[in-house]
Write a protein that holds these residues in place. Structure first.
Motif, PDB file in Angstrom:
ATOM      1  N   TYR A  40       0.730  -1.205  -0.113  1.00 47.21           N
ATOM      2  CA  TYR A  40      -0.014   0.032  -0.168  1.00 47.21           C
ATOM      3  C   TYR A  40       0.886   1.420  -0.018  1.00 47.21           C
ATOM      4  N   SER A  41       1.769   0.930   0.604  1.00 46.01           N
ATOM      5  CA  SER A  41       2.826   2.657   0.699  1.00 46.01           C
ATOM      6  C   SER A  41       3.320   2.776  -0.715  1.00 46.01           C
ATOM      7  N   VAL A  78       0.505   3.791  -3.483  1.00 45.00           N
ATOM      8  CA  VAL A  78       0.170   5.197  -2.853  1.00 45.00           C
ATOM      9  C   VAL A  78       1.149   6.299  -3.327  1.00 45.00           C
ATOM     10  N   TRP A  79       2.314   5.981  -2.853  1.00 41.87           N
ATOM     11  CA  TRP A  79       3.373   6.917  -3.289  1.00 41.87           C
ATOM     12  C   TRP A  79       3.775   6.801  -4.652  1.00 41.87           C
ATOM     13  N   SER A  85       2.463  10.686   0.676  1.00 39.92           N
ATOM     14  CA  SER A  85       3.335  10.102   1.702  1.00 39.92           C
ATOM     15  C   SER A  85       2.398   9.097   2.393  1.00 39.92           C
ATOM     16  N   PRO A  86       3.294   8.024   2.635  1.00 40.79           N
ATOM     17  CA  PRO A  86       2.345   6.761   3.136  1.00 40.79           C
ATOM     18  C   PRO A  86       2.085   7.001   4.619  1.00 40.79           C
ATOM     19  N   PHE A 137      -1.345   8.683   4.247  1.00 46.71           N
ATOM     20  CA  PHE A 137      -2.502   7.968   4.009  1.00 46.71           C
ATOM     21  C   PHE A 137      -2.685   7.074   4.859  1.00 46.71           C
ATOM     22  N   PHE A 138      -1.939   6.589   5.844  1.00 52.17           N
ATOM     23  CA  PHE A 138      -2.220   5.726   6.801  1.00 52.17           C
ATOM     24  C   PHE A 138      -3.000   6.462   8.113  1.00 52.17           C
ATOM     25  N   ALA A 164      -6.653   2.127  -0.296  1.00 52.30           N
ATOM     26  CA  ALA A 164      -5.401   2.511  -1.095  1.00 52.30           C
ATOM     27  C   ALA A 164      -5.541   2.273  -2.608  1.00 52.30           C
TER      28      ALA A 164
END
Length: 408
Positions: A228-229, A232-233, A239-240, A243-244, A384
């Motif tokens: 997901y990081s 998304v990036w 930035s992860p 997002f989180f 995501a």
């Protein structure tokens, strides 16, 4: 105090009280759990009308049936890719840690699993013969299909469909308002839902299978951090951490309830308000993800398959493990919308590679603990996907992140 903080406090208090009540779990079940059940019922009250109305509005706002097909293709491709990657992580971790090593099989380990529908049957059942029955039964795949057909029909008749589109738009806004009121009680609901889980599943149940639980949890964490990081990036340049943080209320709620559908209203609200995803993208990707995206469940499949193979002393060659990846990925679509899909998928995987299905009985005692984590990862994956699809379609409002930065 922010809602996220309140939910975390409710979660922490529930865990503490659950530990205290372990000698008398009936207190948690009889006097605390009903409040959690009431809260879940309030959430479930709005799920079907919200999904249906928001999907119709989302489809209408695309103004082009071809765009609808393009977004659908991106969404399904993302879900299938991440599911395959997730089960690969599960298999690798299970092999490295020797997850089933040293475990003794209980003599009375038996389990009878429900029959799984085949993929063709599921695909045929997507189109509802009776759409009203689908709405009443809460059949999410059929509801999604019916809503998209209505939305496409409204696009097709142009100006004549504007009044109907406005009706669904207003109806969806009413649902959002109801959700906002319900969410004020989320900390109490989370507290009441987690307390009986902790009280019932004490150390006597958890300790013998602690290694299995840890491996599944670590696999889910790795998948979130890596998959997901990076997506998304890579696709959205977000930035992860942002997002989180933005999706964290939905993550905490899904962990407590172990229900992707119950978390759907929160996911939609947070993706739109915290992550800048347009309402049309949210309305399509998130309901579909809540039905067919099973990344957390896929990790669970991989780890549990190796666990069962090892405790029964059955070697699993590389070809069998590749078969597990393929079977679990396709099963995420084939069992979409089926109650208890996790167990059915695991039964299909075990049967495909010749492992004893009775092994599921060993895992059943801690399935709730595993279900909480895998549901949280499923929900995070939905968000995501929503961000990635929105970014590729130019429907990601980056001013949301600029406002967050200024607020700091």
């Amino acid at each position: 105090m922010q809602l996220t903080t309140k939910i975390f406090i409710g979660l922490a208090l529930g865990i503490v009280l659950g530990i205290i009540l372990q000698p008398n779990p009936e207190i948690a079940n009889n006097y605390i759990k009903p409040f959690g059940t009431l809260f879940l019922n309030l959430i479930k009250l709005v799920i079907v009308p919200l999904v249906f109305s928001s999907l119709v509005v989302g489809a209408c706002s695309m103004d082009d049936v071809r765009k609808l097909g393009r977004i659908g293709g991106k969404t399904v491709a993302y879900y299938l890719f991440t599911t395959a990657f997730a089960i690969t992580i599960g298999l690798v971790l299970a092999n490295i840690t020797n997850v089933g090593g040293g475990y003794t099989i209980p003599a009375d380990a038996t389990y009878e699993i429900a029959a799984a529908p085949n993929v063709i049957e599921t695909l045929l059942n997507i189109i509802p013969a009776n759409p009203l029955k689908a709405l009443v039964d809460g059949n999410m795949l059929q509801i999604i299909a019916f809503a998209l057909i209505i939305g496409a029909g409204i696009i097709g008749i142009g100006e004549k469909g504007k009044n109907l589109q406005s009706f669904f738009d207003s109806f969806a806004e009413v649902m959002y308002k109801i959700i906002a009121v319900i969410m004020n009680f989320a900390p109490i609901g989370v507290f009441a839902l987690i307390t009986p889980v902790v009280a019932v599943n004490g150390p006597s149940v958890l300790l013998p299978l602690l290694k299995l639980i840890i491996v599944v949890y670590v696999g889910c964490a790795l998948h979130a951090i890596l998959t997901y990081s990076l997506t998304v990036w890579g696709f959205a340049k977000i930035s992860p951490v942002q997002f989180f943080k933005g999706i964290s209320p939905a993550m905490v709620f899904s962990y407590t309830t172990a229900s992707s559908s119950a978390t759907l209203p929160i996911s939609m609200k947070r993706c739109e308000e915290n992550l800048g995803v347009s309402k049309s993208i949210c309305s399509f990707t998130l309901p579909l993800g809540a039905t067919i995206n099973m990344d957390g469940t896929a990790i669970y499949q991989g780890v549990c398959a190796i666990f069962i193979a090892q405790i029964y002393g059955i070697p699993l060659p590389m070809t069998a493990q590749l078969t597990i990846i393929l079977t679990a990925t396709l099963a995420s679509i084939g069992t979409a919308g089926v109650p208890g899909a996790g167990m059915i998928m695991l039964g299909m995987v075990l049967h495909t590679v010749g492992l004893p299905i009775e092994g599921i009985a060993i895992i059943a005692g801690v399935d709730r603990i595993l279900d909480m984590m895998r549901t949280m990862i499923n929900v995070t994956g939905d968000a995501a996907c929503s961000v990635v699809v929105a970014a590729t379609e130019g429907e990601l409002d980056r001013s949301v992140f600029e406002k967050t930065a200024k607020a700091k």
